[in-house]
Design a protein around this motif. Structure first.
Motif, short mmCIF file in Angstrom:
data_model
loop_
_atom_site.label_atom_id
_atom_site.label_comp_id
_atom_site.label_asym_id
_atom_site.label_seq_id
_atom_site.Cartn_x
_atom_site.Cartn_y
_atom_site.Cartn_z
N SER A 307 -4.22 -4.60 11.83
CA SER A 307 -3.06 -4.08 12.55
C SER A 307 -1.80 -4.87 12.23
O SER A 307 -0.74 -4.30 11.96
CB SER A 307 -3.32 -4.07 14.06
N LEU A 308 -1.91 -6.22 12.24
CA LEU A 308 -0.74 -7.04 11.92
C LEU A 308 -0.31 -6.86 10.47
O LEU A 308 0.88 -6.81 10.15
CB LEU A 308 -1.05 -8.51 12.20
N SER A 309 -1.29 -6.74 9.58
CA SER A 309 -0.98 -6.54 8.17
C SER A 309 -0.28 -5.20 7.96
O SER A 309 0.69 -5.10 7.19
CB SER A 309 -2.26 -6.60 7.34
N MET A 310 -0.75 -4.17 8.64
CA MET A 310 -0.14 -2.86 8.49
C MET A 310 1.28 -2.84 9.04
O MET A 310 2.18 -2.21 8.48
CB MET A 310 -0.99 -1.80 9.18
N CYS A 311 1.49 -3.56 10.15
CA CYS A 311 2.85 -3.67 10.69
C CYS A 311 3.77 -4.39 9.70
O CYS A 311 4.94 -4.01 9.53
CB CYS A 311 2.82 -4.41 12.03
N GLY A 312 3.25 -5.43 9.05
CA GLY A 312 4.04 -6.12 8.04
C GLY A 312 4.36 -5.23 6.85
O GLY A 312 5.49 -5.24 6.34
N LEU A 338 7.25 3.98 -1.38
CA LEU A 338 5.84 4.32 -1.14
C LEU A 338 4.92 3.47 -2.00
O LEU A 338 3.85 3.02 -1.54
CB LEU A 338 5.62 5.80 -1.42
N VAL A 339 5.30 3.23 -3.25
CA VAL A 339 4.51 2.36 -4.13
C VAL A 339 4.42 0.95 -3.53
O VAL A 339 3.35 0.34 -3.52
CB VAL A 339 5.12 2.32 -5.54
N GLY A 340 5.55 0.44 -3.05
CA GLY A 340 5.53 -0.88 -2.42
C GLY A 340 4.64 -0.93 -1.19
O GLY A 340 3.91 -1.91 -0.97
N PHE A 341 4.65 0.13 -0.40
CA PHE A 341 3.80 0.20 0.80
C PHE A 341 2.32 0.20 0.42
O PHE A 341 1.51 -0.54 1.01
CB PHE A 341 4.14 1.47 1.58
N GLN A 342 1.94 0.98 -0.58
CA GLN A 342 0.54 1.07 -0.97
C GLN A 342 0.04 -0.23 -1.60
O GLN A 342 -1.06 -0.70 -1.28
CB GLN A 342 0.35 2.23 -1.97
N TRP A 343 0.83 -0.81 -2.47
CA TRP A 343 0.40 -2.04 -3.13
C TRP A 343 0.40 -3.23 -2.18
O TRP A 343 -0.40 -4.15 -2.33
CB TRP A 343 1.26 -2.32 -4.36
N ALA A 344 1.29 -3.22 -1.21
CA ALA A 344 1.26 -4.28 -0.20
C ALA A 344 -0.02 -4.20 0.63
O ALA A 344 -0.64 -5.24 0.94
CB ALA A 344 2.49 -4.18 0.70
N ARG A 345 -0.44 -2.99 0.98
CA ARG A 345 -1.72 -2.82 1.68
C ARG A 345 -2.88 -3.34 0.84
O ARG A 345 -3.77 -4.03 1.35
CB ARG A 345 -1.93 -1.35 2.01
N VAL A 347 -2.89 -5.58 -1.69
CA VAL A 347 -2.86 -7.04 -1.89
C VAL A 347 -3.31 -7.76 -0.62
O VAL A 347 -4.11 -8.71 -0.67
CB VAL A 347 -1.46 -7.49 -2.32
N ASN A 348 -2.83 -7.35 0.53
CA ASN A 348 -3.21 -8.01 1.78
C ASN A 348 -4.70 -7.86 2.06
O ASN A 348 -5.37 -8.82 2.44
CB ASN A 348 -2.41 -7.43 2.95
#
Length: 417
Positions: A307-312, A338-345, A347-348
């Motif tokens: 949840s915290l990761s998704m909020c970040g 959108l690419v940044g959102f997906q790749w951030a998910r 990597v985390n």
């Protein structure tokens, strides 16, 4: 007001359409109790590694829905109301079939009982982080639609086409998440726990996810690139579609692997234990699939991190979306966000799963305990056969886990070679 702006004819047509939509919504709303019950029954079956039961129920529901649409709409002339009645009937039948399949396993799906306050609080503690996670995704996709539609008509149409194909391809990675949620708990903190099998399963899922992502990204990119007239003959819309092909491919490439990692995190044992409630309580607690995947083992998850990761990720992607929109990068900037959102998910989740102190690489399981069932079964007869049923289910699950793991190992080895 409608009469002054559009005239009497347009006003009458608008009111008729509104009445029809309201009628359809009311008919579909009658099936919501069956839908919620069917979701939870499906989750319970998947938690016991039974995927054939829900598959058969959904297949029958699809056939009933198709036949009902043809009969009610084409032959009886009920129109959109007939389609709504057919859909409602199929959903009720699917829920009934999935409950019956659970009854065959020894549960009493028709017995009703209200969860105790302590059980409700425990389940709420598990559901709240998941709710935050889902809402974070919804908020970002809503922001994406808002910024894309505010640019112009052609941009809005192009985004509609690309987003719909993206969502359609993304669904194909969900089985990897479901597989991780079903099998990881037993490998990590089950009776016959094996971290080696858990790591092998994760490796196999990541390989399959990478292949799925590459295939889906390639096909999903080639179709609007080479055959754009399947969606629209408008040249300006096609030009806008072609501008976002690269970020579209990058976003779709990582989606299956991301779902696999997030499913692994949902399947990992956490620090909380949740007693398995009686199956009759499921009728009152329609929760996401993973909540009951362990069915009486430990139901804790790495939900707080997710949840915290998704909020970040939401904050990062929303800020990036705001920047690219203000600088006038158009639809390409929106899809880069959108690419940044997906790749951030991705990597985390990857850092969390592969952490040296994570549960996949830690032999200290002092805080991962098997929870004892504090809630009784739905009837006294079931309670007497509880031990025998658990033993049978455990043997069946161990056998299915070994079979699935063998298939994954064979697929991974053949893919690597």
């Amino acid at each position: 007001m409608l009469k002054l702006l559009w005239g009497q004819r347009m006003q009458t047509s608008y009111l008729q359409q509104t009445h029809i939509c309201r009628w359809q919504t009311e008919i579909r709303g009658l099936a919501w109790p069956a839908i919620l019950t069917g979701w939870v029954a499906q989750s319970a079956s998947l938690g016991m590694k039974d995927s054939w039961g829900p598959l058969k129920a959904l297949a029958v529901a699809t056939i009933v829905n198709g036949i009902g649409d043809v009969v009610l709409c084409m032959f009886l002339g009920y129109g959109i109301a007939g389609a709504a009645w057919a859909t409602m009937a199929s959903q009720v039948i699917a829920a009934y079939m999935m409950i019956e399949q659970l009854n065959e396993k020894g549960y009493s799906g028709y017995s009703l009982s209200v969860p105790s306050p302590s059980e409700f609080v425990s389940i709420l503690g598990l559901a709240a982080p998941v709710f935050i996670t889902l809402m974070s995704k919804i908020v970002f996709y809503t922001l994406l639609i808002y910024h894309a539609t505010s640019i112009g008509t052609y941009t809005m149409a192009a985004h509609q086409v690309m987003s719909q194909t993206f969502y359609m391809c993304s669904v194909l990675g969900e089985p990897l998440s479901q597989t991780a949620q079903s099998f990881m708990p037993g490998f990590i903190n089950g009776v016959n726990r094996s971290l080696d099998k858990a790591r092998m399963l994760l490796k196999s899922l990541l390989i399959i996810g990478a292949i799925f992502g590459l295939v889906l990204g390639t096909i999903g990119t080639l179709v609007p690139w080479l055959f754009p007239n399947l969606f629209t003959p408008e040249v300006k819309i096609i030009q806008e579609m072609h501008k976002v092909l690269i970020p579209y491919f990058l976003a779709l490439l990582i989606m299956p692997a991301t779902l696999c990692l997030e499913g692994t995190l949902l399947g990992k044992a956490g620090t909380r234990t949740l007693p398995c409630p009686p199956l009759s309580s499921f009728n009152f607690l329609p929760l996401p699939n993973f909540l009951f995947n362990m069915m009486g083992i430990e139901a804790g998850r790495d939900l707080k991190f997710i949840s915290l990761s998704m909020c970040g990720c939401l904050s990062f992607a929303a800020l990036l979306l705001l920047v690219v929109s203000n600088r006038g990068y158009g639809l390409v900037g929106c899809w880069c966000a959108l690419v940044g959102f997906q790749w951030a998910r991705f990597v985390n989740a990857l850092r969390r799963v592969l952490s040296p102190k994570g549960v996949l690489y830690s032999s200290d399981l002092s805080h991962y305990k098997v929870a004892q069932q504090k809630a009784g079964w739905a009837c006294p007869a079931e309670h007497k056969n509880n031990t025998k049923r658990k033993k049978i289910l455990k043997q069946k699950n161990d056998q299915e886990s070994s079979t699935w793991l063998h298939h994954f190992e064979h697929f991974a080895s053949s893919s690597s070679s």
